[in-house]
Design an enzyme around this catalytic site. Sequence first.
Site, PDB file in Angstrom:
ATOM      1  N   HIS A  62       0.868  -1.189   0.000  1.00  0.00           N
ATOM      2  CA  HIS A  62       0.000   0.000   0.000  1.00  0.00           C
ATOM      3  C   HIS A  62       0.899   1.232   0.000  1.00  0.00           C
ATOM      4  CE1 HIS A  62      -3.804  -2.237   0.723  1.00  0.00           C
ATOM      5  NE2 HIS A  62      -2.937  -3.113   1.204  1.00  0.00           N
ATOM      6  N   GLY A  67      -5.558   1.509   5.227  1.00  0.00           N
ATOM      7  CA  GLY A  67      -6.222   1.579   6.529  1.00  0.00           C
ATOM      8  C   GLY A  67      -7.459   2.454   6.535  1.00  0.00           C
ATOM      9  N   GLU A  69      -9.882   1.774   8.819  1.00  0.00           N
ATOM     10  CA  GLU A  69     -10.988   0.963   9.365  1.00  0.00           C
ATOM     11  C   GLU A  69     -11.416   1.395  10.771  1.00  0.00           C
ATOM     12  OE1 GLU A  69      -8.333  -0.511   7.863  1.00  0.00           O
ATOM     13  OE2 GLU A  69      -9.031  -2.126   6.532  1.00  0.00           O
ATOM     14  N   THR A  98      -9.068  -1.240   1.496  1.00  0.00           N
ATOM     15  CA  THR A  98     -10.437  -1.006   1.960  1.00  0.00           C
ATOM     16  C   THR A  98     -10.971   0.333   1.462  1.00  0.00           C
ATOM     17  OG1 THR A  98      -9.768  -2.126   3.994  1.00  0.00           O
ATOM     18  CG2 THR A  98     -11.891  -1.004   4.040  1.00  0.00           C
ATOM     19  N   ARG A 162     -15.736  -6.592   4.884  1.00  0.00           N
ATOM     20  CA  ARG A 162     -15.480  -5.283   4.262  1.00  0.00           C
ATOM     21  C   ARG A 162     -15.545  -5.346   2.728  1.00  0.00           C
ATOM     22  NH1 ARG A 162      -9.737  -5.003   6.823  1.00  0.00           N
ATOM     23  NH2 ARG A 162     -10.095  -7.220   6.470  1.00  0.00           N
ATOM     24  N   HIS A 223      -3.056 -13.269   1.774  1.00  0.00           N
ATOM     25  CA  HIS A 223      -3.437 -13.422   3.189  1.00  0.00           C
ATOM     26  C   HIS A 223      -3.865 -14.863   3.486  1.00  0.00           C
ATOM     27  CE1 HIS A 223      -3.449  -9.139   2.731  1.00  0.00           C
ATOM     28  NE2 HIS A 223      -4.721  -8.975   2.475  1.00  0.00           N
ATOM     29  N   ARG A 226      -3.655 -16.110   7.056  1.00  0.00           N
ATOM     30  CA  ARG A 226      -4.284 -15.310   8.113  1.00  0.00           C
ATOM     31  C   ARG A 226      -4.984 -16.173   9.149  1.00  0.00           C
ATOM     32  NH1 ARG A 226      -7.594 -10.977   5.835  1.00  0.00           N
ATOM     33  NH2 ARG A 226      -8.010 -10.466   8.003  1.00  0.00           N
ATOM     34  N   ASP A 285       2.167  -6.673   2.369  1.00  0.00           N
ATOM     35  CA  ASP A 285       1.024  -5.836   2.782  1.00  0.00           C
ATOM     36  C   ASP A 285       1.570  -4.564   3.450  1.00  0.00           C
ATOM     37  OD1 ASP A 285      -2.159  -6.508   4.497  1.00  0.00           O
ATOM     38  OD2 ASP A 285      -1.635  -5.314   2.743  1.00  0.00           O
ATOM     39  N   SER A 289      -3.119  -1.564   6.651  1.00  0.00           N
ATOM     40  CA  SER A 289      -3.489  -1.696   8.069  1.00  0.00           C
ATOM     41  C   SER A 289      -3.650  -3.176   8.384  1.00  0.00           C
ATOM     42  CB  SER A 289      -4.805  -0.962   8.353  1.00  0.00           C
ATOM     43  OG  SER A 289      -5.852  -1.567   7.605  1.00  0.00           O
TER      44      SER A 289
HETATM   45  C1  FWO Z   1      -5.291  -7.145   5.903  1.00  0.00           C
HETATM   46  C2  FWO Z   1      -5.119  -3.943   3.900  1.00  0.00           C
HETATM   47  C3  FWO Z   1      -6.755  -6.999   6.365  1.00  0.00           C
HETATM   48  C4  FWO Z   1      -5.863  -1.606   4.064  1.00  0.00           C
HETATM   49  O1  FWO Z   1      -7.450  -8.023   6.435  1.00  0.00           O
HETATM   50  O2  FWO Z   1      -6.198  -6.001   3.572  1.00  0.00           O
HETATM   51  O3  FWO Z   1      -7.171  -5.850   6.605  1.00  0.00           O
HETATM   52  O4  FWO Z   1      -6.728  -1.256   3.250  1.00  0.00           O
HETATM   53  O5  FWO Z   1      -4.848  -0.932   4.366  1.00  0.00           O
HETATM   54  N1  FWO Z   1      -4.854  -5.850   5.368  1.00  0.00           N
HETATM   55  N2  FWO Z   1      -7.316  -3.431   4.834  1.00  0.00           N
HETATM   56  C5  FWO Z   1      -4.374  -7.492   7.059  1.00  0.00           C
HETATM   57  C6  FWO Z   1      -4.502  -8.954   7.500  1.00  0.00           C
HETATM   58  C7  FWO Z   1      -3.922  -9.858   6.446  1.00  0.00           C
HETATM   59  C8  FWO Z   1      -3.732  -9.136   8.790  1.00  0.00           C
HETATM   60  C9  FWO Z   1      -5.428  -5.373   4.250  1.00  0.00           C
HETATM   61  C10 FWO Z   1      -5.943  -2.989   4.711  1.00  0.00           C
HETATM   62 ZN    ZN Z   2      -5.673  -7.262   1.940  1.00  0.00          ZN
END
Ligand code: FWO
Ligand code: ZN
Length: 396
Positions: A62, A67, A69, A98, A162, A223, A226, A285, A289
């Site tokens: 990114h 982030g 969220e 996101t 999301r 991921h 995860r 990643d 976030s």
């Molecule tokens: C993962 C990036 C998550 C963003 O599930 O997808 O949120 O937009 O910066 N990160 N949402 C992190 C897990 C794999 C731990 C993203 C984040």
């Molecule tokens: Zn992601």
Amino acid sequence: MYLIKHAHVFAPEDLGIMDVLLGGNRILKIAPELPVEEAYGVEVIEGKGKALFPGLIDGHVHILGGGGEGGPKTRTPEIVLSDITLGGVTTVVGCLGTDGCTRTMANLLAKARGLEEEGITTYVYTGSYQVPVKTLTGFVMDDIILLDKVVGTGEIALSDHRSSQPTKEEFAKIVADTRVGGILSGKAGLVNIHMGDGKGKLDFLKYILEETQISAANMLPTHINRSRTLMQEGIEYAKDFGGYIDLTTSSDPDFLEPEEVKASTGFGMALKAGVSSDQITFSSDGQGSLPIFSPDGTFCGLGVGKVTSLYREMRDGVLTEKLPLSVALKPVTINPAKLLKLSQKGRIEEGKDADLVLADENSLEIDTVIAMGKIMVCNGQVLIKGTFEAQKNHNR
Ligand code: FWO
Ligand code: ZN
């Protein structure tokens, strides 16, 4: 010009002790012995006791920050050059996540161009989590064909609270358009797929491989590590469908999900289960976030991904998983290079781009990082800083 002498070269395969001559932004010559006098105007880099391998490729960063969220104050910071080069990474693929509203494709492309001017190689995916995909030209296929840096689409969210909750048909159309965009532009046409920890998991990818002629090489679910359950399903997907899986290396110890599998551990598990080492990639990643939500979906806090975790997990593949360096390097060099169709990247070979890392052969501590023939990191210290990183030091 640089002549790296007496290093133990991993192309990733083990080439033994070699001399490597770099000229401009290319690898010119690899031979057991290259006499210095032959190449005048050359600076010799002593590689005795060091491993020399390709610069790392991080296929999911990114670069703008991501982030949000937890609301606007949790939008993560934009990346700076040394966040990348200190981890031995010389090629990144930027993405949105996101927040596909305040983070835009125009901004992503400008940041990618900025990083390339600062010395590394960059590409981007069009889109973000959302479906329909927010593009620059209005169409996924056109973004890939008309915009040089666009190599595919992502990160498209599936199986996540999301996500846009797309139907499998909507998802298939995105993969199909991405594939044809790649075919018509000679680029990867890869869909980077964000796997959440919801129920559906890899069902949509299996549907595409069972019902259409689309290749597994057009999809990279990330991921996968995860959770243990998704790791297990990812291993089966790789074995039964010949699919590719990407393991995320960032995990903030304070925000480590209870189920999360460390990327190098997941790689070892997959190899033991019979998955080929050609089918697995790592990505960081970075600057994304790492949010934690309670089971009822309440936001509990978030960490920030780090590009340097990519190198840490490659190194742990050797130091902890006891894999040979020639295998531990594959998920961060030749495997992403092949999937992303970056023919100049991922190998130490005559004619390829001069992206290389020199590290202590035992500790694998990074010594020197070279990107497109320029020394970016030397003796583990940043030599070439990003534009504003330099200013920061002057102000001190
Ligand atoms: C993962 C990036 C998550 C963003 O599930 O997808 O949120 O937009 O910066 N990160 N949402 C992190 C897990 C794999 C731990 C993203 C984040
Ligand atoms: Zn992601």
